[in-house]
Scaffold this active site. Structure first.
Site, PDB file in Angstrom:
ATOM      1  CG  ASP A   7      -1.739   1.190   1.392  1.00 46.14           C
ATOM      2  OD1 ASP A   7      -2.473   1.527   0.453  1.00 46.14           O
ATOM      3  OD2 ASP A   7      -1.641   1.844   2.459  1.00 46.14           O
ATOM      4  CG  ASP A   9      -1.778   7.543   0.365  1.00 45.44           C
ATOM      5  OD1 ASP A   9      -1.584   8.759   0.379  1.00 45.44           O
ATOM      6  OD2 ASP A   9      -1.945   6.891  -0.685  1.00 45.44           O
ATOM      7  CG  ASP A 169      -2.097   2.140   6.291  1.00 43.39           C
ATOM      8  OD1 ASP A 169      -2.369   3.282   6.716  1.00 43.39           O
ATOM      9  OD2 ASP A 169      -2.491   1.721   5.191  1.00 43.39           O
TER      10      ASP A 169
END
Length: 220
Positions: A7, A9, A169
């Protein structure tokens, strides 16, 4: 080839400052002032543009779904114009990527940021060439947590989707990996790090220096 898909961001980079600035640009245009707070609202920022607009309008007592949709393109344009003013790569991120490449893993990105914006950010950060694949929110007809973007990223990075791992995240990343039938590694240093253990990923990552060892343990 086995692949490690990231991922973007909140995983590779903290982009919350620029995202919040773009949202506050919209709120100022609405006459509401700066509604979202840098640092404090980083977790909201990393849930995407529409979520920032929604939460900000709710906080101001002015939520309207049509306003969110009307200002979403405004937010994207503001973000495009100042995409790298406050964003930074997490310590050790690119060293870990290079270590993984040196060990023979394919490396790519699967993000729910629009592909053109993700590509622009990676270029501005000087790391676009390190990733063999980039799948964004609008690259395919579906986005995470649908598993197909993850599978597409693994294939584009030269790998078999059945032998990849997703580093992320959020619950979106956890659910994407689960839907694809592959392991997930969730970072604990992002804005929502304290919540990651409850999602029961195959591994938690406290620092990027440990990533190659964790990846090897999970997918060989």
């Amino acid at each position: 080839m086995r692949t490690v898909i990231f991922d973007l961001d909140g995983t590779l980079a903290d982009t919350s400052g620029d995202l919040l600035a773009a949202a506050n640009h919209c709120f100022r245009d609405m006459g509401l002032g700066d509604v979202l707070v840098p640092g404090q609202d980083a977790g909201i920022a990393l849930r995407g543009g529409r979520m920032m607009l929604t939460r900000g309008l709710e906080r101001a007592g002015a939520y309207d779904a049509a306003t969110v949709e009307r200002y979403y393109p405004v937010l994207l344009e503001a973000y495009r114009g100042a995409i790298d003013h406050h964003s930074f790569l997490y310590p050790g991120a690119m060293e870990a990527v290079e270590d993984l490449r040196g060990l023979g893993y394919g490396v790519g990105i699967c993000t729910n940021k629009p592909e053109a914006l993700a590509d622009l950010l990676l270029q501005r950060l000087g790391v676009r060439d390190a990733f063999a694949a980039l799948i964004g929110a609008d690259t395919l007809p579906v986005r995470k947590p649908d598993p197909e973007p993850l599978r597409a990223a693994a294939r584009a990075a030269g790998g078999d989707p059945a032998t990849c791992v997703l580093v992320g995240d959020s619950d979106t990343d956890r659910n994407t990996a689960r839907a694809a039938g592959v392991p997930s590694i969730l970072v604990t240093f992002g804005p929502s790090g304290a919540d990651m253990a409850a999602l029961e990923p195959e591994a938690l990552l406290d620092r990027f220096e440990d990533l190659p060892q964790v990846v090897t343990r999970l997918i060989g």
